[in-house]
Design a protein around this motif. Structure first.
Motif, PDB file in Angstrom:
ATOM      1  N   ARG A  25     149.386 -23.372  68.210  1.00 52.33           N
ATOM      2  CA  ARG A  25     148.420 -22.996  69.217  1.00 52.33           C
ATOM      3  C   ARG A  25     147.129 -22.651  68.584  1.00 52.33           C
ATOM      4  O   ARG A  25     145.905 -22.943  68.748  1.00 52.33           O
ATOM      5  N   PHE A  26     147.374 -21.781  67.440  1.00 49.60           N
ATOM      6  CA  PHE A  26     146.332 -21.394  66.722  1.00 49.60           C
ATOM      7  C   PHE A  26     145.651 -22.409  65.687  1.00 49.60           C
ATOM      8  O   PHE A  26     144.594 -22.518  65.718  1.00 49.60           O
ATOM      9  N   SER A  27     146.434 -23.251  65.336  1.00 46.97           N
ATOM     10  CA  SER A  27     145.944 -24.276  64.478  1.00 46.97           C
ATOM     11  C   SER A  27     144.905 -25.207  65.464  1.00 46.97           C
ATOM     12  O   SER A  27     143.859 -25.836  64.949  1.00 46.97           O
ATOM     13  N   ALA A  28     145.395 -25.429  66.710  1.00 45.16           N
ATOM     14  CA  ALA A  28     144.554 -26.168  67.639  1.00 45.16           C
ATOM     15  C   ALA A  28     143.304 -25.629  67.994  1.00 45.16           C
ATOM     16  O   ALA A  28     142.287 -26.159  67.728  1.00 45.16           O
ATOM     17  N   MET A  29     143.191 -24.359  68.293  1.00 45.26           N
ATOM     18  CA  MET A  29     141.987 -23.324  68.316  1.00 45.26           C
ATOM     19  C   MET A  29     141.078 -23.572  67.287  1.00 45.26           C
ATOM     20  O   MET A  29     139.982 -23.770  67.277  1.00 45.26           O
ATOM     21  N   GLY A  30     141.703 -23.405  65.998  1.00 42.76           N
ATOM     22  CA  GLY A  30     140.976 -23.293  64.804  1.00 42.76           C
ATOM     23  C   GLY A  30     140.038 -24.816  64.713  1.00 42.76           C
ATOM     24  O   GLY A  30     139.000 -24.736  64.325  1.00 42.76           O
ATOM     25  N   ALA A  31     140.946 -25.946  65.093  1.00 38.24           N
ATOM     26  CA  ALA A  31     140.207 -27.150  64.681  1.00 38.24           C
ATOM     27  C   ALA A  31     139.305 -27.341  65.734  1.00 38.24           C
ATOM     28  O   ALA A  31     138.133 -28.076  65.444  1.00 38.24           O
ATOM     29  N   ASP A  74     124.350 -14.085  67.636  1.00 36.07           N
ATOM     30  CA  ASP A  74     125.759 -14.190  67.245  1.00 36.07           C
ATOM     31  C   ASP A  74     126.690 -13.308  67.722  1.00 36.07           C
ATOM     32  O   ASP A  74     127.738 -13.678  68.525  1.00 36.07           O
ATOM     33  N   GLN A  75     126.375 -11.926  67.610  1.00 38.42           N
ATOM     34  CA  GLN A  75     127.120 -10.669  68.026  1.00 38.42           C
ATOM     35  C   GLN A  75     127.216 -10.684  69.685  1.00 38.42           C
ATOM     36  O   GLN A  75     127.973 -10.181  70.206  1.00 38.42           O
ATOM     37  N   LEU A  76     126.070 -10.654  70.159  1.00 38.16           N
ATOM     38  CA  LEU A  76     125.756 -10.360  71.922  1.00 38.16           C
ATOM     39  C   LEU A  76     125.913 -11.639  72.576  1.00 38.16           C
ATOM     40  O   LEU A  76     126.545 -11.491  73.798  1.00 38.16           O
ATOM     41  N   LEU A  77     125.659 -12.826  72.060  1.00 36.14           N
ATOM     42  CA  LEU A  77     125.912 -13.707  72.661  1.00 36.14           C
ATOM     43  C   LEU A  77     127.203 -14.755  72.298  1.00 36.14           C
ATOM     44  O   LEU A  77     128.051 -14.946  73.346  1.00 36.14           O
ATOM     45  N   CYS A  78     127.310 -15.049  71.100  1.00 37.42           N
ATOM     46  CA  CYS A  78     128.251 -16.161  70.817  1.00 37.42           C
ATOM     47  C   CYS A  78     129.659 -15.414  70.743  1.00 37.42           C
ATOM     48  O   CYS A  78     130.877 -16.009  71.129  1.00 37.42           O
ATOM     49  N   SER A  79     129.666 -14.172  69.977  1.00 33.59           N
ATOM     50  CA  SER A  79     130.931 -13.440  69.792  1.00 33.59           C
ATOM     51  C   SER A  79     131.887 -13.209  71.118  1.00 33.59           C
ATOM     52  O   SER A  79     133.105 -13.533  71.182  1.00 33.59           O
ATOM     53  N   PRO A  80     131.097 -12.460  72.170  1.00 32.18           N
ATOM     54  CA  PRO A  80     131.981 -12.263  73.433  1.00 32.18           C
ATOM     55  C   PRO A  80     132.274 -13.303  73.990  1.00 32.18           C
ATOM     56  O   PRO A  80     133.569 -13.496  74.719  1.00 32.18           O
ATOM     57  N   VAL A  81     131.670 -14.680  74.051  1.00 31.38           N
ATOM     58  CA  VAL A  81     132.015 -15.788  74.764  1.00 31.38           C
ATOM     59  C   VAL A  81     133.001 -16.407  74.067  1.00 31.38           C
ATOM     60  O   VAL A  81     134.028 -16.789  74.622  1.00 31.38           O
ATOM     61  N   LEU A  82     132.891 -16.241  72.705  1.00 34.30           N
ATOM     62  CA  LEU A  82     134.047 -17.361  72.026  1.00 34.30           C
ATOM     63  C   LEU A  82     135.269 -16.499  71.885  1.00 34.30           C
ATOM     64  O   LEU A  82     136.477 -16.817  72.040  1.00 34.30           O
ATOM     65  N   LEU A  83     135.239 -15.063  71.969  1.00 34.77           N
ATOM     66  CA  LEU A  83     136.477 -14.296  71.975  1.00 34.77           C
ATOM     67  C   LEU A  83     137.150 -14.502  73.482  1.00 34.77           C
ATOM     68  O   LEU A  83     138.409 -14.647  73.501  1.00 34.77           O
ATOM     69  N   ALA A  84     136.484 -14.469  74.495  1.00 39.34           N
ATOM     70  CA  ALA A  84     137.111 -14.742  75.785  1.00 39.34           C
ATOM     71  C   ALA A  84     137.753 -16.047  75.792  1.00 39.34           C
ATOM     72  O   ALA A  84     138.619 -16.158  76.325  1.00 39.34           O
ATOM     73  N   MET A  87     140.903 -16.099  73.881  1.00 35.76           N
ATOM     74  CA  MET A  87     142.050 -15.425  74.354  1.00 35.76           C
ATOM     75  C   MET A  87     142.268 -16.249  75.608  1.00 35.76           C
ATOM     76  O   MET A  87     143.817 -16.165  75.899  1.00 35.76           O
ATOM     77  N   THR A  88     141.659 -16.598  76.479  1.00 38.61           N
ATOM     78  CA  THR A  88     142.018 -17.486  77.524  1.00 38.61           C
ATOM     79  C   THR A  88     142.681 -18.846  77.212  1.00 38.61           C
ATOM     80  O   THR A  88     143.869 -19.088  77.670  1.00 38.61           O
ATOM     81  N   CYS A  89     142.135 -19.437  76.108  1.00 41.04           N
ATOM     82  CA  CYS A  89     142.903 -20.616  75.722  1.00 41.04           C
ATOM     83  C   CYS A  89     144.319 -20.488  75.099  1.00 41.04           C
ATOM     84  O   CYS A  89     145.415 -21.103  75.452  1.00 41.04           O
ATOM     85  N   ILE A  90     144.567 -19.394  74.248  1.00 41.38           N
ATOM     86  CA  ILE A  90     145.570 -19.216  73.731  1.00 41.38           C
ATOM     87  C   ILE A  90     146.832 -18.757  74.846  1.00 41.38           C
ATOM     88  O   ILE A  90     147.754 -19.221  74.827  1.00 41.38           O
ATOM     89  N   ARG A  96     151.115 -19.185  80.197  1.00 37.46           N
ATOM     90  CA  ARG A  96     150.628 -17.936  80.843  1.00 37.46           C
ATOM     91  C   ARG A  96     150.118 -18.399  82.254  1.00 37.46           C
ATOM     92  O   ARG A  96     149.152 -19.467  81.978  1.00 37.46           O
ATOM     93  N   SER A  97     150.014 -17.819  83.268  1.00 38.32           N
ATOM     94  CA  SER A  97     149.356 -17.814  84.270  1.00 38.32           C
ATOM     95  C   SER A  97     148.021 -17.451  84.240  1.00 38.32           C
ATOM     96  O   SER A  97     147.651 -16.596  83.440  1.00 38.32           O
ATOM     97  N   LEU A  98     147.080 -17.689  85.218  1.00 39.05           N
ATOM     98  CA  LEU A  98     145.655 -17.282  85.354  1.00 39.05           C
ATOM     99  C   LEU A  98     145.525 -15.504  85.374  1.00 39.05           C
ATOM    100  O   LEU A  98     144.928 -14.974  84.687  1.00 39.05           O
ATOM    101  N   ALA A  99     146.638 -15.234  86.170  1.00 34.87           N
ATOM    102  CA  ALA A  99     146.697 -13.807  86.424  1.00 34.87           C
ATOM    103  C   ALA A  99     147.302 -13.199  85.138  1.00 34.87           C
ATOM    104  O   ALA A  99     146.704 -12.079  84.960  1.00 34.87           O
ATOM    105  N   GLU A 100     147.929 -13.742  84.442  1.00 30.94           N
ATOM    106  CA  GLU A 100     148.503 -12.954  83.127  1.00 30.94           C
ATOM    107  C   GLU A 100     147.706 -13.164  82.179  1.00 30.94           C
ATOM    108  O   GLU A 100     147.246 -12.066  81.397  1.00 30.94           O
ATOM    109  N   VAL A 101     146.888 -14.116  82.036  1.00 28.58           N
ATOM    110  CA  VAL A 101     145.611 -14.417  81.084  1.00 28.58           C
ATOM    111  C   VAL A 101     144.741 -13.132  81.440  1.00 28.58           C
ATOM    112  O   VAL A 101     143.940 -12.579  80.755  1.00 28.58           O
ATOM    113  N   LYS A 102     144.254 -12.972  82.715  1.00 29.52           N
ATOM    114  CA  LYS A 102     143.103 -11.996  83.011  1.00 29.52           C
ATOM    115  C   LYS A 102     143.616 -10.754  82.753  1.00 29.52           C
ATOM    116  O   LYS A 102     142.944  -9.785  82.315  1.00 29.52           O
ATOM    117  N   GLU A 103     144.957 -10.266  82.983  1.00 33.90           N
ATOM    118  CA  GLU A 103     145.610  -9.107  82.679  1.00 33.90           C
ATOM    119  C   GLU A 103     145.484  -8.801  81.271  1.00 33.90           C
ATOM    120  O   GLU A 103     145.220  -7.634  80.698  1.00 33.90           O
TER     121      GLU A 103
END
Length: 163
Positions: A25-31, A74-84, A87-90, A96-103
């Motif tokens: 999963r981490f490899s796929a996200m990195g790719a 980078d920090q105010l636009l890209c980072s928050p979006v890429l991080l969310a 985390m959602t994709c992983i 995980r369900s959408l509810a678990e991902v949201k939690e």
């Protein structure tokens, strides 16, 4: 580099039974994220400008303003979006369900974003100030080994219960 961070986390920090699917999963996200980040930097290079050719004081001030703009974008636009997104994709790839991902986002996103702001603005200032465009992603990936280890640990630190 995401995969390397996960390997370090699993073997040196968590010292647990190695989870090959987690590594996949981490490899796929990195790719996916590597090329996306390169596109983002290329667009910023064209739109904002980051050429480091300080000939006089006026140009130095102008360049400093450009660096600040690049880091801010980078920090105010890209980072928050890429991080969310990460985390959602992983979470979804882990089944995980959408509810678990949201939690998980509710429980960990802010902590990870704050940690991001402790590391990446300085790294990005160095990156935009000294790295030619074609080396920026490579430079970031060198720093990202440690960051990705932290991300892997944080994403799996508090396992979510399956419902």
């Amino acid at each position: 580099m995401l995969a390397l961070g996960d390997v370090i986390c699993q073997t040196m920090i968590e010292k647990r039974q190695f989870d090959w699917m987690r590594l996949a999963r981490f490899s796929a996200m990195g790719a996916v994220l590597g090329p996306v980040i390169q596109v983002i930097y290329t667009v910023m290079e064209r739109k904002i400008g980051t050429k480091v050719t300080p000939i006089n004081t006026v140009k130095k001030v102008s360049i400093a303003i450009r660096f600040i703009k690049n880091v801010a974008v980078d920090q105010l636009l890209c980072s928050p979006v890429l991080l969310a997104t990460f985390m959602t994709c992983i979470g979804l790839m882990e089944g995980r369900s959408l509810a678990e991902v949201k939690e998980k986002l509710r429980a960990s996103y802010l902590d990870i974003l704050i940690a991001n702001y402790k590391v990446w603005p300085l790294v990005q200032m160095v990156n935009f100030a000294f790295m030619p465009l074609n080396y920026r992603v490579l430079f970031l990936q060198g720093v990202a080994v440690g960051w990705n280890t932290f991300l892997s640990w944080k994403m799996h630190q508090e396992p979510l219960k399956k419902e």
